[in-house]
Design an enzyme around this catalytic site. Structure first.
Site: not given
Length: 216
Positions: A127, A145
């Site tokens: 991420k 996320d």
């Protein structure tokens, strides 16, 4: 439902309710000091932290330490004092100094624009690496996320258990030209409209095509 309609529907919804504030990473991208290094450090600091806190802390940090070389030489207690308002500041202080040391010594102060190199840095997962690619280098990637994961599943774009699975599923399903906009738009939508609890389905302009809304 195609991604162009999803993204435009989300923006129309947010603008009709209340224009959303920029995400912390978008603010960093727009800032004059928003180079790749500040975006990398900002993304590490943003984990489990509200955007407002992240933005303030990153500004304070980079007003004192301008680049990887300066941050690499910082004292731990000085960093802890600056980033104390955010979550897990003890761990994050050590981590950002370590990252700064590696960027300075191995990459001559330049943050790599390559996913494989980025995920080798301490505390940098997919991420965070993808956030650097999107917000620092404007390279197509899908940082997933909690907001991107939740909304993708609610809409029925994917049926996944983890953010990692969501990223892989979206990459297969969504044309690459939309990747760069997904994180920023979905995060704003998740913060303002499609919240974890009590999502504002009544104002949502894409609810007719939403699996979650249809199942209510």
């Amino acid at each position: 439902m195609n991604m162009e309609k999803i993204l435009s529907g989300m923006m129309k919804t947010m603008m009709s309710v209340k224009p959303p504030r920029m995400t912390a990473l978008r603010e960093l991208h727009e800032a004059e000091t928003g180079g790749p290094f500040s975006i990398l450090i900002g993304t590490i600091l943003s984990a489990r932290t509200k955007d407002e806190s992240t933005t303030k802390v990153v500004k304070a940090l980079f007003s004192k330490y301008k680049n990887a070389k300066e941050l690499s030489k910082a004292k731990l207690k000085d960093i802890e004092k600056i980033i104390k308002p955010i979550g897990f500041y003890h761990v994050k202080s050590k981590r950002i100094i370590q990252v700064a040391q590696i960027i300075d010594s191995q990459y001559k102060g330049i943050v790599p624009d390559d996913l494989d190199a980025l995920v080798k840095l301490p505390g940098v997962g997919r991420k965070t690496a993808n956030c650097v690619l999107v917000y620092a280098y404007e390279k197509p990637a899908i940082p997933v996320d909690i907001h991107v994961h939740r909304i993708s599943n609610r809409l029925g774009l994917v049926e996944t258990k983890t953010p990692e699975d969501t990223e892989q599923a979206l990459m297969k399903k969504i044309p690459k030209k939309f990747w760069i906009d997904i994180n920023d738009t979905f995060v704003m939508y998740g913060q303002n409209i499609c919240k974890p609890i009590n999502p504002m389905c009544d104002v949502c302009k894409i609810k007719r095509n939403c699996k979650f809304y249809k199942s209510k």
